[in-house]
Design a protein around this motif. Structure first.
Motif, PDB file in Angstrom:
ATOM      1  N   PHE A  99       0.840  -1.202   0.000  1.00 55.79           N
ATOM      2  CA  PHE A  99       0.000   0.000   0.000  1.00 55.79           C
ATOM      3  C   PHE A  99       0.876   1.253   0.000  1.00 55.79           C
ATOM      4  CE2 PHE A  99      -2.140   3.378   2.419  1.00 55.79           C
ATOM      5  CZ  PHE A  99      -3.198   3.627   1.567  1.00 55.79           C
ATOM      6  N   LEU A 100       1.883   1.284   0.864  1.00 53.19           N
ATOM      7  CA  LEU A 100       2.774   2.445   0.917  1.00 53.19           C
ATOM      8  C   LEU A 100       3.542   2.626  -0.384  1.00 53.19           C
ATOM      9  CD1 LEU A 100       4.130   2.107   4.566  1.00 53.19           C
ATOM     10  CD2 LEU A 100       2.518   3.816   3.691  1.00 53.19           C
ATOM     11  N   GLN A 101       3.961   1.529  -1.008  1.00 52.00           N
ATOM     12  CA  GLN A 101       4.647   1.629  -2.292  1.00 52.00           C
ATOM     13  C   GLN A 101       3.709   2.148  -3.376  1.00 52.00           C
ATOM     14  OE1 GLN A 101       6.231  -2.340  -2.736  1.00 52.00           O
ATOM     15  NE2 GLN A 101       8.227  -1.722  -1.943  1.00 52.00           N
ATOM     16  N   PHE A 102       2.454   1.716  -3.348  1.00 50.85           N
ATOM     17  CA  PHE A 102       1.487   2.218  -4.316  1.00 50.85           C
ATOM     18  C   PHE A 102       1.284   3.722  -4.152  1.00 50.85           C
ATOM     19  CE2 PHE A 102      -2.904   3.423  -5.235  1.00 50.85           C
ATOM     20  CZ  PHE A 102      -2.931   3.179  -6.599  1.00 50.85           C
ATOM     21  N   ILE A 103       1.127   4.161  -2.909  1.00 51.72           N
ATOM     22  CA  ILE A 103       0.969   5.601  -2.639  1.00 51.72           C
ATOM     23  C   ILE A 103       2.208   6.359  -3.108  1.00 51.72           C
ATOM     24  CG2 ILE A 103       0.758   7.322  -0.797  1.00 51.72           C
ATOM     25  CD1 ILE A 103      -1.834   5.804  -1.433  1.00 51.72           C
ATOM     26  N   MET A 104       3.381   5.801  -2.822  1.00 52.62           N
ATOM     27  CA  MET A 104       4.635   6.437  -3.221  1.00 52.62           C
ATOM     28  C   MET A 104       4.730   6.560  -4.745  1.00 52.62           C
ATOM     29  SD  MET A 104       8.463   5.229  -2.170  1.00 52.62           S
ATOM     30  CE  MET A 104       8.345   3.709  -3.083  1.00 52.62           C
ATOM     31  N   ILE A 105       4.357   5.513  -5.456  1.00 54.33           N
ATOM     32  CA  ILE A 105       4.372   5.552  -6.919  1.00 54.33           C
ATOM     33  C   ILE A 105       3.377   6.579  -7.439  1.00 54.33           C
ATOM     34  CG2 ILE A 105       3.789   4.226  -9.002  1.00 54.33           C
ATOM     35  CD1 ILE A 105       4.960   1.767  -7.522  1.00 54.33           C
ATOM     36  N   ALA A 106       2.190   6.610  -6.860  1.00 58.32           N
ATOM     37  CA  ALA A 106       1.156   7.547  -7.303  1.00 58.32           C
ATOM     38  C   ALA A 106       1.597   8.992  -7.090  1.00 58.32           C
ATOM     39  CB  ALA A 106      -0.157   7.265  -6.578  1.00 58.32           C
ATOM     40  N   VAL A 107       2.146   9.297  -5.925  1.00 55.43           N
ATOM     41  CA  VAL A 107       2.588  10.665  -5.632  1.00 55.43           C
ATOM     42  C   VAL A 107       3.752  11.054  -6.539  1.00 55.43           C
ATOM     43  CG1 VAL A 107       3.672  12.108  -3.863  1.00 55.43           C
ATOM     44  CG2 VAL A 107       1.710  10.690  -3.272  1.00 55.43           C
ATOM     45  N   THR A 108       4.712  10.154  -6.709  1.00 50.09           N
ATOM     46  CA  THR A 108       5.866  10.434  -7.575  1.00 50.09           C
ATOM     47  C   THR A 108       5.419  10.664  -9.018  1.00 50.09           C
ATOM     48  OG1 THR A 108       7.277   9.104  -6.138  1.00 50.09           O
ATOM     49  CG2 THR A 108       8.096   9.576  -8.346  1.00 50.09           C
ATOM     50  N   LEU A 109       4.541   9.820  -9.505  1.00 47.64           N
ATOM     51  CA  LEU A 109       4.029   9.974 -10.864  1.00 47.64           C
ATOM     52  C   LEU A 109       3.264  11.289 -11.020  1.00 47.64           C
ATOM     53  CD1 LEU A 109       3.804   8.664 -13.643  1.00 47.64           C
ATOM     54  CD2 LEU A 109       1.714   7.557 -12.858  1.00 47.64           C
ATOM     55  N   PHE A 110       2.464  11.635 -10.018  1.00 44.05           N
ATOM     56  CA  PHE A 110       1.730  12.898 -10.046  1.00 44.05           C
ATOM     57  C   PHE A 110       2.699  14.074 -10.175  1.00 44.05           C
ATOM     58  CE2 PHE A 110       0.236  16.601  -7.640  1.00 44.05           C
ATOM     59  CZ  PHE A 110      -0.886  16.936  -8.382  1.00 44.05           C
ATOM     60  N   TYR A 111       3.759  14.087  -9.364  1.00 45.99           N
ATOM     61  CA  TYR A 111       4.715  15.190  -9.412  1.00 45.99           C
ATOM     62  C   TYR A 111       5.490  15.233 -10.732  1.00 45.99           C
ATOM     63  CZ  TYR A 111       3.907  16.652  -4.636  1.00 45.99           C
ATOM     64  OH  TYR A 111       3.332  17.138  -3.494  1.00 45.99           O
TER      65      TYR A 111
END
Length: 122
Positions: A99-111
């Protein structure tokens, strides 16, 4: 046989290389920006737009943000896989880590997408 568990690159050596190369790119960008700020004391909006309107600066900025994203992904992946483990947290550790990796990927991709929009939307 040892299996790779990162999804970013093929091995620990390539992760290490990506970390080092991305650090060099980010350092070069930081040095350039500090030099620009030191040589242009009172920067106007027009000067800022002119700097970032050139193709070379857009590519350099894009390289810097992609380097930041790669560097952050590898670093945070290492931290999560070292500290969010079944031994330390319990049986739900894998689900929490994913879950934390998914959030991290989503935030990084967003930025990264947001930066591309800013750099190429001028």
């Amino acid at each position: 046989m040892v299996k790779t568990v990162t999804s970013f690159s093929r091995s620990g050596l390539s992760d290490w290389l990506v970390q080092r190369i991305s650090a060099v790119v980010m350092t070069a960008y930081l040095i350039f920006m500090l030099g620009y700020f030191c040589t242009h004391a009172n920067i106007s909006y027009e000067q800022w737009v002119a700097l970032h309107s050139s193709l070379a600066m857009r590519i350099f900025g894009l390289l810097a943000i992609v380097s930041l994203a790669a560097h952050a992904w590898i670093g945070l992946w290492c931290v999560l896989t070292d500290y969010i483990t079944v031994r330390l947290i319990g049986p739900k550790a894998t689900a929490i880590r994913m879950f934390l990796q998914f959030i991290m990927i989503a935030v990084t991709l967003f930025y990264v997408v947001w930066t591309i929009d800013i750099l190429w939307g001028i």
